[in-house]
Design a protein around this motif. Structure first.
Motif, PDB file in Angstrom:
ATOM      1  N   LEU A 187     -86.397  -2.746 -18.731  1.00 47.63           N
ATOM      2  CA  LEU A 187     -87.766  -2.597 -19.237  1.00 47.63           C
ATOM      3  C   LEU A 187     -88.591  -3.855 -18.963  1.00 47.63           C
ATOM      4  O   LEU A 187     -89.727  -3.783 -18.482  1.00 47.63           O
ATOM      5  N   ARG A 188     -87.983  -4.995 -19.216  1.00 51.98           N
ATOM      6  CA  ARG A 188     -88.683  -6.267 -18.992  1.00 51.98           C
ATOM      7  C   ARG A 188     -89.081  -6.396 -17.512  1.00 51.98           C
ATOM      8  O   ARG A 188     -90.207  -6.764 -17.194  1.00 51.98           O
ATOM      9  N   ASN A 189     -88.150  -6.060 -16.624  1.00 52.13           N
ATOM     10  CA  ASN A 189     -88.432  -6.188 -15.190  1.00 52.13           C
ATOM     11  C   ASN A 189     -89.423  -5.124 -14.708  1.00 52.13           C
ATOM     12  O   ASN A 189     -90.246  -5.392 -13.826  1.00 52.13           O
ATOM     13  N   ALA A 190     -89.358  -3.934 -15.304  1.00 55.16           N
ATOM     14  CA  ALA A 190     -90.333  -2.886 -14.955  1.00 55.16           C
ATOM     15  C   ALA A 190     -91.741  -3.342 -15.354  1.00 55.16           C
ATOM     16  O   ALA A 190     -92.702  -3.161 -14.596  1.00 55.16           O
ATOM     17  N   TYR A 191     -91.858  -3.959 -16.524  1.00 57.79           N
ATOM     18  CA  TYR A 191     -93.165  -4.476 -16.953  1.00 57.79           C
ATOM     19  C   TYR A 191     -93.704  -5.497 -15.958  1.00 57.79           C
ATOM     20  O   TYR A 191     -94.895  -5.557 -15.693  1.00 57.79           O
ATOM     21  N   ARG A 192     -92.819  -6.298 -15.396  1.00 55.01           N
ATOM     22  CA  ARG A 192     -93.288  -7.309 -14.424  1.00 55.01           C
ATOM     23  C   ARG A 192     -93.853  -6.625 -13.182  1.00 55.01           C
ATOM     24  O   ARG A 192     -94.875  -7.056 -12.644  1.00 55.01           O
ATOM     25  N   LEU A 193     -93.189  -5.547 -12.718  1.00 53.98           N
ATOM     26  CA  LEU A 193     -93.707  -4.857 -11.524  1.00 53.98           C
ATOM     27  C   LEU A 193     -95.086  -4.247 -11.807  1.00 53.98           C
ATOM     28  O   LEU A 193     -95.935  -4.182 -10.921  1.00 53.98           O
ATOM     29  N   VAL A 194     -95.295  -3.807 -13.049  1.00 54.62           N
ATOM     30  CA  VAL A 194     -96.589  -3.224 -13.413  1.00 54.62           C
ATOM     31  C   VAL A 194     -97.637  -4.324 -13.624  1.00 54.62           C
ATOM     32  O   VAL A 194     -98.720  -4.300 -13.021  1.00 54.62           O
ATOM     33  N   LYS A 195     -97.300  -5.301 -14.478  1.00 53.65           N
ATOM     34  CA  LYS A 195     -98.296  -6.314 -14.856  1.00 53.65           C
ATOM     35  C   LYS A 195     -98.584  -7.305 -13.729  1.00 53.65           C
ATOM     36  O   LYS A 195     -99.716  -7.633 -13.458  1.00 53.65           O
ATOM     37  N   GLU A 196     -97.523  -7.803 -13.083  1.00 54.71           N
ATOM     38  CA  GLU A 196     -97.720  -8.839 -12.066  1.00 54.71           C
ATOM     39  C   GLU A 196     -97.826  -8.242 -10.661  1.00 54.71           C
ATOM     40  O   GLU A 196     -98.484  -8.811  -9.803  1.00 54.71           O
ATOM     41  N   GLY A 197     -97.159  -7.114 -10.452  1.00 51.50           N
ATOM     42  CA  GLY A 197     -97.167  -6.513  -9.111  1.00 51.50           C
ATOM     43  C   GLY A 197     -98.242  -5.451  -8.932  1.00 51.50           C
ATOM     44  O   GLY A 197     -98.510  -5.030  -7.807  1.00 51.50           O
ATOM     45  N   GLY A 198     -98.826  -5.002 -10.039  1.00 47.67           N
ATOM     46  CA  GLY A 198     -99.898  -4.006  -9.946  1.00 47.67           C
ATOM     47  C   GLY A 198     -99.412  -2.595  -9.645  1.00 47.67           C
ATOM     48  O   GLY A 198    -100.187  -1.738  -9.239  1.00 47.67           O
ATOM     49  N   MET A 199     -98.112  -2.333  -9.872  1.00 46.95           N
ATOM     50  CA  MET A 199     -97.560  -1.002  -9.576  1.00 46.95           C
ATOM     51  C   MET A 199     -97.913   0.000 -10.675  1.00 46.95           C
ATOM     52  O   MET A 199     -98.082  -0.355 -11.832  1.00 46.95           O
ATOM     53  N   ASP A 200     -98.006   1.275 -10.271  1.00 49.77           N
ATOM     54  CA  ASP A 200     -98.230   2.355 -11.242  1.00 49.77           C
ATOM     55  C   ASP A 200     -96.904   2.870 -11.787  1.00 49.77           C
ATOM     56  O   ASP A 200     -96.865   3.460 -12.856  1.00 49.77           O
TER      57      ASP A 200
END
Ligand SMILES: Nc1nc(=O)c2c([nH]1)NC[C@@H]1CN(c3ccc(C(=O)N[C@@H](CCC(=O)O)C(=O)O)cc3)CN21
Ligand SMILES: CC(C)C(=O)C(=O)O
Length: 415
Positions: free
Chosen positions: A198-211
């Protein structure tokens, strides 16, 4: 200004968002010496509704023909004006014409309507721009990046930081329209503690801009992590069949699900991921009949790669489908299920070879590509300076071009 760019600034700007023009959309009209492109038509936008457009652009005859062709292609390709380098964007596109964002709901609706879903990888800004322009539904920042961009032999070395770096570049290239999915790299989501995922998924969304993010595998523990991440508010795409990150377990990049037991297991994994809340699932390297049955039994869409024609959609690696990997290092990794739609690698080789030959032969740049001129007056002053006839103070004297420079944009265009 190039007159043909009017077309991009006004007419095609309104055309942004169309998926397919359903009536003839452009016509070059000639009256005496005046030419303009008349664009009137109907188009189907991404949400399925039909909208009309009308436009006109005055042109030289040659520019007219090429602008008409470019506008038609813009209509087909569903592009927004920012990708066309428009320099007459005083008129913003009306909200109805802006590209409609593809969401997980769009993807589910496509399966229900029996419309095929398209997905292509992109790992950087220019490839993302191209994927967006082509009207592809889903842009995957896949960890195949490790192999096709970073030169690794497998996808295992890819780190979360590397993935974020590529996600951010892809996001800048396609910020508005395609659904952006980022692969969770090997080692970022498999731990028993689902909070790590979950923590790493949040990084892809917040920092990587992924949907959304993509996980490989459909074991019970993987499904638990998927459920935890979906509950945390991040959409998850599943991935079953060949799992490239598990290459050391599998032994090689080869077909999966060729026995009844293994096919049943893959079906079970896909159902488990659906139950855990995945919005779609990739089926990689499995027989067509198996993919067909999985697609039938699942509510959510399946996206196939090397899985035959019966899946809800298809995905290919950007470099593979464009034939970019003509270098022997790459060629051994291009899977046999991949159709090559272009020979970009060949074009790159030819271009680079020609450049080398031109420079070595003194052909390039020549006069045609040496645009910066010094006035006769400054040339004379320069020559005198070299002869030592100018003092240091005089060298600082106001140049007649000083004010003009202030008026130039970063790229040297006159404002
Ligand atoms: N460039 C590229 N394209 C891909 O589609 C891709 C990657 N890289 N890297 C990650 C995975 C690996 N993929 C692959 C790569 C090769 C085959 C392939 O051609 N396999 C052969 C057998 C090879 C063997 O036995 O060693 C086959 O016949 O299935 C399949 C999937 C798909 N993915
Ligand atoms: C080949 C696709 C499905 C993928 O997972 C990737 O590009 O990493």
């Amino acid at each position: 200004m190039n007159r043909s760019s009017n077309c991009f600034g006004t007419v095609c700007l309104r055309a942004a968002g169309c998926a397919r023009t359903t009536r003839p959309s452009s016509r070059v009209v000639t009256k005496g010496n005046a030419h303009h492109v008349s664009l009137v038509g109907w188009r189907r936008v991404h949400d399925g509704s039909i909208t009309s457009f009308r436009g006109r652009s005055d042109l030289s005859k040659a520019a007219g023909r090429s602008a008409a062709a470019r506008c038609d292609s813009a209509n087909r390709c569903n592009i927004s004006s920012r990708y066309l380098g428009s320099n007459s964007t005083s008129e913003p596109p009306p909200p109805s014409a802006r590209p409609k964002k593809v969401t997980t709901l769009t993807i589910r609706a496509k399966k229900r309507r029996n419309q095929k879903i398209t997905m292509v990888t992109a790992y950087d800004y220019p490839s993302a721009v191209h994927v967006d322009r082509a009207g592809i539904d889903i842009l995957l920042v896949g960890d195949s990046c490790a192999m096709v961009e970073l030169g690794y032999e497998t996808t295992q070395p890819m780190t979360l930081e590397q993935m974020l770096h590529h996600c951010r570049a892809a996001k800048r290239g396609a910020p508005d329209r395609p659904l952006l999915v980022g692969d969770m790299p090997f080692g970022t989501y498999e731990f028993m503690d689902s909070d790590v995922a979950l923590r790493n998924a949040y990084r892809l969304v917040k920092e990587g801009g992924m949907d959304a993010v993509k996980f490989e595998g459909g074991s019970a523990s993987r499904a638990r992590a998927v459920r935890h991440v979906v509950e945390g508010g991040v959409a998850v795409m599943g991935h079953v069949g060949l799992l490239p990150q598990s290459i050391s377990v599998v032994g090689g990049f080869r077909a999966q699900g060729r026995t009844a037991e293994r096919a049943g297991q893959i079906l079970e994994e896909a159902l488990r991921l659906q139950d855990a809340g995945a919005f779609a699932v990739v089926l990689e390297c499995i027989p067509s009949n198996v993919a067909n049955i999985i697609t039938d039994r699942l509510e959510i869409p399946t996206i196939g790669i090397g899985a035959g024609p019966h899946t809800s959609g298809q995905v290919l690696v950007f470099h593979d489908l464009l034939g970019m990997l003509s270098h022997p290092h790459h060629e051994e990794f291009v899977p046999k299920f991949c159709k090559k739609y272009a020979s970009v690698g060949l074009a790159i080789n030819e271009g680079l070879d020609s450049f080398r030959q031109d420079v070595e032969g003194g052909v390039f740049p020549g006069d045609g590509y040496s645009p910066y001129k010094m006035s006769a007056e400054e040339t004379l002053r320069f020559e005198k300076m070299l002869e030592g006839s100018l003092s240091g103070d005089m060298r600082k004297s106001e140049s007649p071009q000083g004010e003009e420079i202030d008026d130039l944009s970063l790229y040297g265009n006159k404002r």
